[in-house]
Motif scaffolding. Structure first.
Motif, short mmCIF file in Angstrom:
data_model
loop_
_atom_site.label_atom_id
_atom_site.label_comp_id
_atom_site.label_asym_id
_atom_site.label_seq_id
_atom_site.Cartn_x
_atom_site.Cartn_y
_atom_site.Cartn_z
N THR A 129 -1.11 -4.36 -86.11
CA THR A 129 -0.71 -3.41 -87.12
C THR A 129 -1.81 -3.24 -88.16
O THR A 129 -2.12 -4.19 -88.87
CB THR A 129 0.59 -3.89 -87.79
N ASP A 130 -2.40 -2.04 -88.22
CA ASP A 130 -3.42 -1.74 -89.23
C ASP A 130 -2.71 -1.31 -90.51
O ASP A 130 -1.72 -0.57 -90.47
CB ASP A 130 -4.31 -0.58 -88.78
N VAL A 131 -3.25 -1.76 -91.65
CA VAL A 131 -2.61 -1.46 -92.93
C VAL A 131 -3.63 -0.79 -93.85
O VAL A 131 -4.76 -1.26 -93.97
CB VAL A 131 -2.08 -2.75 -93.60
N GLU A 132 -3.22 0.29 -94.47
CA GLU A 132 -3.97 0.89 -95.57
C GLU A 132 -3.13 0.68 -96.82
O GLU A 132 -1.92 0.95 -96.81
CB GLU A 132 -4.21 2.38 -95.33
N ARG A 133 -3.76 0.16 -97.86
CA ARG A 133 -3.05 -0.16 -99.10
C ARG A 133 -3.63 0.70 -100.22
O ARG A 133 -4.83 0.65 -100.47
CB ARG A 133 -3.23 -1.65 -99.40
N TYR A 134 -2.78 1.48 -100.88
CA TYR A 134 -3.20 2.43 -101.90
C TYR A 134 -2.80 1.92 -103.29
O TYR A 134 -1.65 1.61 -103.53
CB TYR A 134 -2.59 3.80 -101.64
N PHE A 135 -3.78 1.87 -104.19
CA PHE A 135 -3.55 1.35 -105.54
C PHE A 135 -3.45 2.44 -106.59
O PHE A 135 -2.93 2.22 -107.67
CB PHE A 135 -4.69 0.41 -105.95
N THR A 136 -4.03 3.61 -106.33
CA THR A 136 -4.14 4.68 -107.33
C THR A 136 -3.10 5.75 -107.07
O THR A 136 -3.01 6.26 -105.95
CB THR A 136 -5.55 5.31 -107.26
N PRO A 137 -2.30 6.10 -108.10
CA PRO A 137 -1.26 7.11 -107.89
C PRO A 137 -1.81 8.46 -107.42
O PRO A 137 -1.23 9.10 -106.56
CB PRO A 137 -0.60 7.26 -109.25
N ARG A 138 -2.93 8.90 -107.98
CA ARG A 138 -3.52 10.18 -107.57
C ARG A 138 -4.62 9.89 -106.56
O ARG A 138 -5.75 9.60 -106.91
CB ARG A 138 -4.07 10.92 -108.79
N MET A 139 -4.29 9.96 -105.30
CA MET A 139 -5.20 9.51 -104.24
C MET A 139 -6.39 10.43 -104.05
O MET A 139 -7.37 10.04 -103.43
CB MET A 139 -4.42 9.35 -102.93
N THR A 140 -6.37 11.63 -104.62
CA THR A 140 -7.51 12.54 -104.50
C THR A 140 -8.49 12.39 -105.66
O THR A 140 -9.51 13.07 -105.69
CB THR A 140 -7.04 14.00 -104.43
N ALA A 141 -8.22 11.48 -106.58
CA ALA A 141 -9.12 11.26 -107.72
C ALA A 141 -10.43 10.64 -107.25
O ALA A 141 -10.45 9.87 -106.29
CB ALA A 141 -8.45 10.35 -108.74
N PRO A 142 -11.55 10.95 -107.92
CA PRO A 142 -12.85 10.40 -107.52
C PRO A 142 -12.91 8.87 -107.58
O PRO A 142 -13.68 8.25 -106.86
CB PRO A 142 -13.83 11.01 -108.53
N ASP A 143 -12.07 8.27 -108.43
CA ASP A 143 -12.07 6.81 -108.56
C ASP A 143 -10.85 6.17 -107.88
O ASP A 143 -10.48 5.03 -108.17
CB ASP A 143 -12.14 6.38 -110.02
N SER A 144 -10.23 6.90 -106.96
CA SER A 144 -9.07 6.38 -106.23
C SER A 144 -9.46 5.08 -105.52
O SER A 144 -10.55 4.97 -104.95
CB SER A 144 -8.61 7.42 -105.20
N ARG A 145 -8.56 4.09 -105.57
CA ARG A 145 -8.83 2.79 -104.95
C ARG A 145 -7.80 2.50 -103.87
O ARG A 145 -6.60 2.74 -104.05
CB ARG A 145 -8.77 1.67 -105.99
N SER A 146 -8.29 1.97 -102.76
CA SER A 146 -7.42 1.59 -101.65
C SER A 146 -8.12 0.50 -100.84
O SER A 146 -9.24 0.11 -101.15
CB SER A 146 -7.09 2.80 -100.77
N GLU A 147 -7.42 0.01 -99.81
CA GLU A 147 -8.00 -0.99 -98.92
C GLU A 147 -7.61 -0.67 -97.48
O GLU A 147 -6.55 -0.09 -97.24
CB GLU A 147 -7.45 -2.39 -99.23
N VAL A 148 -8.44 -1.10 -96.56
CA VAL A 148 -8.12 -1.11 -95.14
C VAL A 148 -7.97 -2.56 -94.73
O VAL A 148 -8.84 -3.38 -95.02
CB VAL A 148 -9.22 -0.43 -94.31
#
Length: 158
Positions: A132-151
């Motif tokens: 199971t691959d997981v993407e984890r999103y930390f930033t509410p506005r995912m299209t923002a230039p400083d959006s943070r996430s993980e794979v």
């Protein structure tokens, strides 16, 4: 590439699974973009299920069954009951290589996945485990230039 290896125990997720058939590595990015666009306002319904369970945040999980794609699901880790119209699943315990992603979606995530598969994986000493691959999103506005996430890539020593 910077990464860390973690041992993650099993966790329960609740969310909305994809309904657009089998995803291959080559078209997964495009199908994920379509899925998230259609999901739209339902993201808030999913986020309403957050209860402090880990891993925290909005997750995009690609489930595999017997080494083959099963579904992609926007979800959260939670112990709350599964509402009607959603689905609950368990993400099995695994060893993950975790990569940070910074930048607007979907471009930043697509680029990171490409680098993981073409640069990191071939020389890492690990192989991609069909779990199971997981993407984890930390930033509410995912299209923002400083959006943070993980794979989170499930791996085993080669």
């Amino acid at each position: 590439m910077d990464y860390r290896i973690i041992e993650q125990g099993a966790f329960r997720v609740v969310g909305i699974p994809s309904d657009n058939g089998t995803w291959e590595v080559e078209d997964a990015g495009e199908k994920a973009v379509d899925y998230w666009e259609k999901l739209g306002p339902h993201v808030h319904e999913i986020l309403d299920l957050v209860d402090g369970s880990e891993p925290a945040g909005l997750l995009g999980v690609q489930f595999c069954r017997d080494g083959a794609f099963d579904c992609y699901m926007a979800c959260v880790a939670t112990n709350r009951p599964c509402p009607e119209g959603m689905e609950e699943r368990t993400v099995e315990a695994a060893t993950y290589a975790v990569f940070e992603c910074v930048g607007p979606m979907p471009e930043a995530m697509t680029n990171l996945w490409h680098r993981i598969l073409t640069e990191w994986l071939p020389s890492s000493g690990y192989r991609w485990e069909s779990k199971t691959d997981v993407e984890r999103y930390f930033t509410p506005r995912m299209t923002a230039p400083d959006s943070r996430s993980e794979v989170w890539l499930p791996v085993v020593k080669a």
